[in-house]
Design a protein around this motif. Structure first.
Motif, PDB file in Angstrom:
ATOM      1  N   GLU A   1       0.879  -1.031  -0.105  1.00 18.64           N
ATOM      2  CA  GLU A   1       0.031   0.084  -0.073  1.00 18.64           C
ATOM      3  C   GLU A   1       0.882   0.985   0.156  1.00 18.64           C
ATOM      4  OE1 GLU A   1      -3.029   0.141   3.231  1.00 18.64           O
ATOM      5  OE2 GLU A   1      -2.848   1.971   3.357  1.00 18.64           O
TER       6      GLU A   1
ATOM      7  N   VAL B   1       2.502   1.675  -3.323  1.00 17.70           N
ATOM      8  CA  VAL B   1       1.506   2.310  -4.487  1.00 17.70           C
ATOM      9  C   VAL B   1       0.954   3.717  -4.150  1.00 17.70           C
ATOM     10  CG1 VAL B   1      -0.696   1.983  -5.334  1.00 17.70           C
ATOM     11  CG2 VAL B   1       0.392   0.067  -5.012  1.00 17.70           C
ATOM     12  N   LYS B   2       0.942   4.226  -2.937  1.00 14.99           N
ATOM     13  CA  LYS B   2       0.356   5.460  -2.481  1.00 14.99           C
ATOM     14  C   LYS B   2       1.659   6.418  -2.866  1.00 14.99           C
ATOM     15  CE  LYS B   2      -2.755   4.953   1.178  1.00 14.99           C
ATOM     16  NZ  LYS B   2      -3.138   4.873   2.578  1.00 14.99           N
TER      17      LYS B   2
ATOM     18  N   LEU C   1       1.840   6.927  -7.025  1.00 15.15           N
ATOM     19  CA  LEU C   1       0.909   7.743  -7.539  1.00 15.15           C
ATOM     20  C   LEU C   1       0.852   8.995  -7.147  1.00 15.15           C
ATOM     21  CD1 LEU C   1      -2.133   5.040  -7.331  1.00 15.15           C
ATOM     22  CD2 LEU C   1      -1.001   5.804  -9.110  1.00 15.15           C
ATOM     23  N   LEU C   2       1.186   9.154  -5.796  1.00 15.23           N
ATOM     24  CA  LEU C   2       1.152  10.558  -5.256  1.00 15.23           C
ATOM     25  C   LEU C   2       2.586  11.438  -5.582  1.00 15.23           C
ATOM     26  CD1 LEU C   2      -0.464  10.197  -2.011  1.00 15.23           C
ATOM     27  CD2 LEU C   2      -1.328  11.771  -3.757  1.00 15.23           C
TER      28      LEU C   2
ATOM     29  N   PHE D   1       2.025  12.316  -9.163  1.00 13.64           N
ATOM     30  CA  PHE D   1       1.351  13.589  -9.332  1.00 13.64           C
ATOM     31  C   PHE D   1       2.047  14.779  -9.149  1.00 13.64           C
ATOM     32  CE2 PHE D   1      -2.094  16.319  -7.090  1.00 13.64           C
ATOM     33  CZ  PHE D   1      -2.681  16.486  -8.053  1.00 13.64           C
TER      34      PHE D   1
ATOM     35  N   ILE E   1       3.426  18.397 -11.278  1.00 10.42           N
ATOM     36  CA  ILE E   1       3.098  19.624 -10.851  1.00 10.42           C
ATOM     37  C   ILE E   1       4.506  20.343 -10.898  1.00 10.42           C
ATOM     38  CG2 ILE E   1       2.759  21.363  -8.680  1.00 10.42           C
ATOM     39  CD1 ILE E   1       0.850  19.316  -7.894  1.00 10.42           C
TER      40      ILE E   1
ATOM     41  N   MET F   1       0.489  14.734   2.843  1.00  6.44           N
ATOM     42  CA  MET F   1      -0.626  13.655   3.122  1.00  6.44           C
ATOM     43  C   MET F   1       0.036  12.378   3.014  1.00  6.44           C
ATOM     44  SD  MET F   1      -3.259  15.331   4.007  1.00  6.44           S
ATOM     45  CE  MET F   1      -4.777  14.106   3.591  1.00  6.44           C
TER      46      MET F   1
END
Lengths: 704, 489
Positions: free
Chosen positions: B157, B160-161, B164-165, B168, B172, B227
Motif C-alpha cells: 500500500e 502504491v500510494k 501515485l502521489l 502527481f 506539478i 498527506m
C-alpha cells in the motif's frame, strides 16, 4: 596553565570508562583505583596550575578551548547584541583555591570510598565511582568556567550527580524520595539563577564574568537612595539560585534528607564542595553584589537566620549524619553572612576551612556507621573511643575546629566573619544584631558538636550486643561481614584520609591569621590578600577597606567568641558526659520547644501543605484536561474502529444466518468498498495537494 | 566522449562513478554468492566508504563541470557527506531487519545505492534537468523500496500510494519548471537568474513559482503536500522509512536551496513569503498531529514533517546564516532521526512488529543501552541541550532573528515546546511502563555500530559544534553573491 581544561576532563574520562565498561567488567578494586587515579592526576595538574599562578603577575589566566554557541543576534538593553559563548576556563585566585579543595578533598574521599563501598555488589561499585567522578567533572567545570553558561553547565551537572548519588540505593524508597526532593528543590533555585543569567546578558551583552564585572564597576552603586535597579534584580535572582544549591532559607529542606546517600557522598557533595557552589558563585560575582547593597543585606539576613535556625534544629537531632547536615546548613549560613557584609575573602576562607573539617566529620561519621554495622542513631552508640581510636581522635579534632577553638582552622575563619560582621553597618538592620545572632549560633555550634562527640565516643556503650565467640580472634581484618563482631576501627583506606584531613583541619587556618596578631605572626591575612584580585574589577585596585577597630577591641572580640565556644562545649560535657540524665530532664522541662525543634519547625509539613499539595492539585487538573482532550482524540479513533468492526460483525451475522447468495455479493461489495476507500484516500491526498496549490495561487493573484 | 565533456569532468564525477560501479558490483556479488548476505553487505559498505572518501577528497574544490550541468563546491560536498552518512547508517540498521522479514537483501542494497546516487546529483546539480533526473532516480528507487516487503500488505500500500502521489507531484513540479523555461529560455539556474534579473513579476512567473514550491513541498513533506508521508512511513520497511525521512529530505532541501537562492534571487520576496507560510503551517500541523499518534513510525513521520517546517526557516531567512543553519540542522537531524528509527527497527522481532509505542514499554530494563540511546535521540529531536538538536535549533533561531522574522521564530519556539510532549511520552514508555511480552531483543553488531555512531553524533555536535559550524559556513559561502542580491531585493 594552558592545560587547565584537562583538569575537569580527567575525572570525566574516568566516569565514562567506569560507566561504559566498568559496570559490566571491572572488579571493585579496579573501579575505585581508576577513579581515584583520575582524581589524583587532576590534583597534580591543579597543584602545578596553582604553582604557576603564584608566579603569574596578573593572577589571571583564561583558556578558550573552542567556541560553543555561535554568535546569535539577541536583544540587549543597548540594542542588538551578539550572544555567543565559548568553552573557556579561568584560573584566578578564587578558582585556584576551589580547584585545590575539589581535587584535594575529592581525591581523599575517592580513596576513602574504596574502603567504604566494598560491601556493595561489583557493578554497584563501578556505578558509584562513575557518579562520583562525574560529579567531580561537573564541579570542576563549575569552578573553572569563565562565563555564566559554562558555570551553569557545571551547576546543573552537579545537581544531576547529587540526585543520582542521593538515590544511589534506589531500592530504598526514602533514598529515591530524597533524591527527587533534592532535584526538585534545586530546580526552584535554578529558575532564579537562569533568570539572573538572562538579565545579565540583557544588561551587559555578555556572559563573561570578567567583562560583566568590568562593566558593572562603571555603574552606580544601587544604594537605598539610588533605588532598586537592574543590578539589584540580577543579584537577587542569582541569590535565589544560591539558596537552592547552598541550602539556605527557604530552600534548605533538601539537604538533611540528602543524608540518605552514602556517607562519602555526603562528605564530598553535601558538605565540602557542591553545596558551597552558591557561595562560590556569589564570591565570583563580588563586583555585582557590591553594587547592590540592599541585596547584600538580604543575603546577610538570610545567611545569619539560616545559620541560627539550622543550629537550633541540630541541637536535638539523634541521627549522627543529620546533626552534621544541619551543621553544614548552619555553616553555609555563616558564609553567606560573610558575603552579605562584604567580606568575600572571609567567606571563601571559611569555605576552605569548612571543607576540611566538615569532610573530616562526615568521613568520621561514616567510619562510625561502618564500624557500628550501619547504625546511625547516636542514642545507640557511646564509648566508642576505645573501639575506634583513630576515628575518635580525628573527629574530635574536627569538632574542636568547627567549634572555633584556637589555633584550629575554624577559629580563624569564623572569627574573621564575626569580626567583619561586628564592623558592618547595615542598610535596614540595626548594627550588631547580625553579629549577636552569629555569636549565639557559634555557641550552639560548639554545643551540638560536642553533644555529638560525647554521645558517640564517651560515656557507656549503649549499642546492640555482639557475640564474643572464640572464632573472633583472627577476624580482625574483616570483622564486618554478615556476622557483626562489635564496633571496630575501619580499614586503612578509610583512616588515612581521616588523618590527612585532620591535619588539614588543624593547620588550614594559618593562611588567614588576623592582622591583630601581626606582632607574633608575620604572615597575616595571607589568603585575603591572595584572593583579593578575584573580588574587584580589573584595574580597580581600590584600597582595601580599613578595619576601624583598636587592637585591644579586636582581641577582646576574639576572646569573647572563644569563651562562648568553650561555654557551649562545657554545657555539652556537663549534660552528656557528667550527668547524662540531665539532658533528658532538660528536654522534658522544655517539652514544647523540644518538640518544635525535633520536628524541624514543621517546615517540611508546611511545604507539603502548600507547595506540594498545590502543585499536585494543579497537576491533577492538567491531567484531567489531558485525559479528556488528548485521550478523547485517541479514543475517538478507537471508537471508529470499534464501530467499523461492529458493522462488519453485523454483516458477519447475516452470513452465518445463511444468506448465502448475499454473501458473495456483500464480500465483493465490502472488498470493493474497501478498495475504493483506499483509492479514494489517494485521491483525497492528491486533492489536498491541489487545494494547497490553488490556495497559494489564489492568494498570490488576489491578495498581492 | 560526448560533446562538451572533458576528461576533467570524469575526474570530478569520481564519487558518482564509484557509486554506480559499486552498485552494479553489489548485484554481481549477490548473484555470485546468493547465500552469503554478508558479502553483499560488505560490498555495499565498501562502496559507500570509497564514495565517501572520494567526496571528502574534493573538499575545498569549487568548480562547474559537464558544461555547466553540475557544480562541485562546498555546498554539494556538504550535502554529499550528509547523504552518504545517512546511507551508511541505513545500511547498518538493515541486515537484522531484513532477516526477520525474510526478504532477500541483494536488490535492496542496490536500490539504496541507486537512491543515494540520485541524491548526489540533487546535491550538485545546477541545471533543472540534472536536478530533475537526480530526483527521479531517487524517487523511483524509493517507490520500489517502499514496497520491498512483497507479502506485506501495508508495504504494498505504501509503495502504491507513494508512487501515485509522487507521480502527481512530479507533474506539478515539471509544470512549474517548464513555465520557468518558457519565461527564461534556459534550464540553467545561473541563466535563469540572469534572465529574470530586474524583470517585472508576471502572472506566469507567480504560477510557476507556486507550482515549483508545491512540487518541492511534496518531497520534503511540507503541509499541505504531506498527506502521503504518514501512510508511506508506516508501511515501508523501517530502514527505508528512515532513509526516506532523512536522505530524501536532505537532498530535496539541497535542491530547494539551489533552485530558489541560486536560480530565483530576483523573486526572493515572493518565495520568502510562500515559504514563511509553508514553514509555519508545516511545523504546527506536524507537531499537533504527532501528539495523538500511538504508532512510533507515524509519530516520527509527523515529527519529520515538523522538522521540515523548522528547516524551512533557514530557507525563509535567505541569508548566508540561514543557509548555514539549514545545513547544520540537516546534519544533526541525520543522527537523531536515523538513530530513532534504528531503535524502532531493532524492536522488530519474529513475533513483534515493534512499531507501536507500547512496544517500547520497559525497554530500559531489557536493553538499557538502547533505551539510553533512544533517550538521547528524543532529547535531541526535542532540542534539549547538550544534544546536537539544540545547536541546530539555536542556529535556525538565530537565522530567523537576524533576518527579522521574529514571529516565525516565536512560532518555532512554541512548536518546539509542543513537540516535547510526544518526545517525552516515548521516554515515559521506556522507563515507567512495565515490560511487555515478546521474544528477546537482539542487537546485531551492525545495529550496535549504527546506534553508537548516532549517539556520538547526537552528543558530539551538541558540545563541540565548532567543526560543523565551520564547514556549514564554507558551504553557505558559495551563495555569497546570490544572497547579497537577495538582500538587496
Amino acid at each position: 596553565m594552558e592545560s587547565i581544561w584537562l583538569i575537569p576532563l580527567l575525572p570525566g574520562i574516568g566516569a565514562a570508562i567506569n560507566g561504559l565498561v566498568g559496570i559490566r567488567f571491572f572488579g571493585k578494586r579496579l573501579a575505585g583505583v581508576l577513579a581515584s587515579f583520575m582524581m589524583g592526576w587532576a590534583l597534580w595538574l591543579s597543584l602545578v596550575a596553582f604553582w604557576e599562578l603564584l608566579g603569574d603577575e596578573d593572577r589571571f589566566h583564561q583558556v578558550t578551548v573552542a567556541s560553543w554557541i555561535p554568535p546569535i543576534p539577541l536583544d540587549t538593553v543597548d540594542g542588538i547584541g551578539s550572544f555567543s559563548v565559548d568553552w573557556s576556563f579561568t584560573l584566578d585566585p578564587l578558582s585556584a583555591m576551589m580547584l585545590l579543595i575539589v581535587t584535594g578533598i575529592g581525591f581523599l574521599i575517592h580513596i576513602y570510598s574504596i574502603g567504604y563501598i566494598e560491601h556493595e555488589p561489583r557493578g554497584g561499585v563501578a556505578r558509584f565511582f562513575c557518579y562520583l567522578n562525574l560529579f567531580c567533572f561537573f564541579m570542576l567545570t563549575l569552578v573553572l568556567g569563565s562565563n555564566f553558561l559554562v558555570m551553569f553547565v557545571g551547576w546543573e551537572g552537579v545537581g544531576l550527580c547529587s540526585y543520582l548519588l542521593i538515590g544511589y540505593w534506589y531500592q530504598k524508597k526514602s533514598a529515591s524520595d530524597a533524591g527527587k526532593k533534592a532535584f526538585i528543590v534545586n530546580r526552584i533555585g535554578d529558575w532564579g539563577f537562569v533568570l539572573g543569567v538572562f538579565l545579565v546578558f540583557f544588561t551587559f551583552g555578555t556572559l563573561d564574568f570578567r567583562a560583566v564585572a568590568e562593566a558593572a564597576s562603571h555603574m552606580p552603586v544601587e544604594t537605598a537612595a539610588v533605588g532598586f535597579g537592574v543590578i539589584s534584580a540580577i543579584c537577587l535572582f542569582l541569590f535565589i539560585g544560591a539558596t537552592g544549591k547552598s541550602a539556605q532559607i527557604p530552600l534548605y529542606v533538601w539537604l538533611p534528607d540528602a543524608m540518605e546517600g552514602p556517607t562519602p557522598v555526603s562528605a564530598l557533595i553535601h558538605a565540602a564542595t557542591m553545596v558551597t557552589a552558591g557561595v562560590y558563585m556569589v564570591c565570583r560575582n563580588a563586583v555585582l553584589f557590591t553594587h547592590a547593597p540592599m541585596v547584600m543585606e538580604v543575603v546577610a539576613i538570610v545567611g545569619v537566620l539560616t545559620a541560627l535556625v539550622a543550629a537550633t534544629i541540630g541541637l536535638v537531632q539523634t541521627d549522627i549524619k543529620r546533626v552534621l547536615a544541619y551543621s553544614t546548613v548552619s555553616q553555609l549560613g555563616y558564609m553567606f553572612l560573610a558575603t552579605g557584609v562584604g567580606a568575600f575573602g572571609a567567606a571563601a576562607f571559611h569555605l576552605m576551612t569548612h571543607a576540611f573539617f566538615k569532610a573530616l566529620l562526615f568521613l568520621g561519621s561514616g567510619s562510625v556507621i561502618h564500624g557500628m554495622n550501619e547504625e546511625q542513631d547516636m542514642r545507640r552508640m557511646g564509648g566508642l573511643r576505645q573501639y575506634m581510636p583513630v576515628t575518635a581522635l580525628t573527629m574530635a579534632i574536627g569538632a574542636v575546629a568547627i567549634a572555633g577553638i584556637p589555633p584550629f582552622s575554624g577559629f580563624f575563619s569564623k572569627d574573621e566573619i564575626l569580626f567583619r560582621t561586628y564592623l558592618h553597618h547595615g542598610v535596614f538592620v540595626p548594627d550588631k544584631v547580625l553579629w549577636g545572632l552569629g555569636v549565639v549560633t557559634a555557641m550552639l555550634t560548639a554545643f551540638y558538636m560536642f553533644r555529638l562527640i560525647n554521645m558517640t565516643f564517651f560515656g557507656a556503650y549503649r549499642g546492640p550486643a555482639w557475640g564474643h565467640g572464640a572464632e573472633d580472634h583472627g577476624h580482625d581484618e574483616d570483622g564486618h561481614g554478615h556476622a557483626w563482631h562489635g564496633p571496630h576501627e575501619s580499614p586503612r583506606w578509610m583512616t588515612i584520609p581521616l588523618v590527612v584531613l585532620a591535619v588539614g583541619a588543624m593547620l588550614a587556618g594559618f593562611v588567614g591569621v588576623p592582622i591583630a596578631f601581626e606582632a607574633v605572626w608575620p604572615w597575616t591575612a595571607t589568603i585575603e590578600h591572595f584572593l583579593h584580585p578575584s573580588f574587584v574589577a580589573e584595574g580597580a585596585h581600590a584600597a582595601e577597606e580599613a578595619h576601624h577597630m583598636s587592637l585591644l577591641g579586636e582581641l577582646g572580640l576574639m576572646a569573647f567568641s572563644v569563651l562562648i565556644a568553650l561555654g557551649g562545649i562545657w554545657f555539652a560535657y556537663r549534660n552528656y558526659v557528667e550527668r547524662p540524665e540531665a539532658a533528658e530532664r532538660l528536654a522534658e522541662s522544655l517539652a514544647g520547644p523540644h518538640r518544635v525543634l525535633t520536628n524541624k519547625y514543621y517546615v517540611d509539613e508546611l511545604y507539603d501543605a502548600t507547595v506540594v499539595r498545590g502543585t499536585m492539585g494543579s497537576a491533577g487538573g492538567l491531567w484531567t484536561v489531558d485525559r479528556q482532550v488528548v485521550d478523547g482524540a485517541v479514543n475517538g479513533t478507537g471508537w471508529t474502529t470499534i464501530a467499523a468492526s461492529w458493522v462488519s460483525h453485523v454483516l458477519d451475522k447475516y452470513v452465518v444466518d445463511g444468506l448465502v447468495n448475499l454473501t458473495a455479493w456483500l464480500c465483493g461489495e465490502a472488498s470493493y468498498a474497501f478498495r475504493r476507500a483506499q483509492t479514494g484516500l489517494i485521491q483525497n491526498y492528491a486533492f489536498v495537494t491541489l487545494l494547497g496549490v490553488f490556495a497559494f495561487v489564489t492568494w498570490f493573484l488576489v491578495a498581492r | 566522449m560526448p560533446a562538451g565533456f572533458t576528461a576533467a569532468d570524469f575526474y570530478y564525477l569520481l564519487p558518482e562513478l564509484l557509486l554506480t560501479g559499486g552498485a552494479l558490483l553489489v548485484l554481481v556479488v549477490d548473484l555470485l554468492f546468493p547465500r552469503r548476505e554478508e558479502a553483499t553487505l560488505g560490498m555495499t559498505l565498501l562502496t559507500l566508504a570509497v564514495t565517501g572518501a572520494a567526496v571528502v577528497g574534493f573538499t575545498g574544490v569549487d568548480t562547474t563541470i559537464s558544461a555547466g550541468l553540475l557544480a562541485v563546491d562546498g555546498f554539494a560536498t556538504f550535502f554529499k557527506v550528509i547523504v552518504i552518512v545517512s546511507a551508511l547508517l541505513t545500511v547498518l540498521m538493515s541486515p537484522s531487519y531484513l532477516r526477520v522479514e525474510a526478504v532477500r537483501a541483494g536488490e535492496y542494497y542496490f536500490l539504496i545505492l541507486c537512491a543515494t546516487l540520485g541524491m548526489l546529483f540533487m546535491a550538485s546539480g545546477i541545471d533543472l534537468i540534472t536536478l530533475f533526473i537526480g530526483l527521479e532516480t531517487m524517487a523511483i528507487s524509493f517507490y520500489i523500496l517502499a514496497g520491498y516487503l512483497k507479502p506485506n500488505q501495508r508495504s504494498n500500500e505504501a509503495s502504491v500510494k507513494y508512487f501515485l502521489l509522487g507521480a502527481f507531484s512530479l507533474g506539478i513540479l515539471l509544470y512549474g519548471m517548464s513555465l520557468f523555461y518558457g519565461a527564461t529560455g534556459t534550464t540553467s539556474l545561473g541563466g535563469m537568474a540572469e534572465a529574470l534579473a530586474g524583470g517585472e513579476r508576471s502572472l506566469m512567473l507567480s504560477l510557476a513559482l507556486v507550482l515549483l514550491v508545491a512540487g518541492m513541498g511534496f518531497k520534503i513533506a511540507a503541509v499541505p503536500f504531506h498527506m502521503w508521508a504518514p501512510d508511506v512511513y508506516e508501511g515501508a520497511p523501517t530502514p527505508v522509512t528512515a532513509y526516506l525521512s532523512v536522505g530524501s529530505k536532505a537532498a530535496s532541501f539541497a535542491m530547494i536551496l539551489r533552485i530558489f537562492i541560486e536560480g530565483l534571487p530576483s523573486l526572493v520576496a515572493d518565495w520568502q513569503l510562500l515559504f514563511w507560510v509553508l514553514a509555519a503551517v508545516t511545523m504546527t500541523v506536524g507537531n499537533i498531529a504527532a501528539i495523538t499518534q500511538s504508532n512510533i513510525k507515524r509519530m516520527l513521520a509527523y515529527s519529520s514533517i515538523a522538522h521540515a517546517g523548522y528547516i524551512l526557516i533557514g530557507v525563509v531567512a535567505a541569508t548566508e546564516r540561514g543557509v548555514a543553519a539549514a545545513l547544520v540542522y540537516l546534519w544533526v537531524y541525520v543522527f537523531m532521526q536515523l538513530g530513532a528509527f534504528a531503535v524502532v527497527a531493532m524492536l522488530r522481532r519474529q513475533d513483534v512488529i515493534g512499531d507501536e509505542l507500547k512496544d517500547l514499554s520497559g525497554l530500559y530494563l531489557r536493553k538499557p543501552f538502547a533505551a539510553v540511546a533512544m533517550l538521547i535521540f528524543m532529547l535531541s529531536l526535542g532540542g534539549i541541550p547538550p544534544t546536537a538538536g539544540f545547536m541546530g535549533k539555536l542556529w535556525l533561531f538565530g537565522a530567523a532573528i537576524e533576518s527579522g522574522f521574529v514571529w516565525l521564530a516565536v512560532i518555532f519556539v512554541v512548536n518546539s515546546v509542543i513537540s516535547l510532549y510526544y518526545y517525552y511520552r516515548v521516554i515515559v514508555f521506556m522507563w515507567l511502563k512495565d515490560e511487555t511480552a515478546g521474544s528477546d531483543i537482539v542487537i546485531s553488531p551492525a545495529m550496535a555500530t549504527a546506534l553508537v555512531i548516532a549517539v556520538v553524533g547526537s552528543l558530539l555536535f551538541g558540545v563541540y559544534p565548532q567543526v560543523l559550524f565551520d564547514h556549514a559556513q564554507i558551504a553557505a559561502d558559495m551563495f555569497g553573491s546570490a544572497v547579497s542580491t537577495a538582500a538587496l531585493r
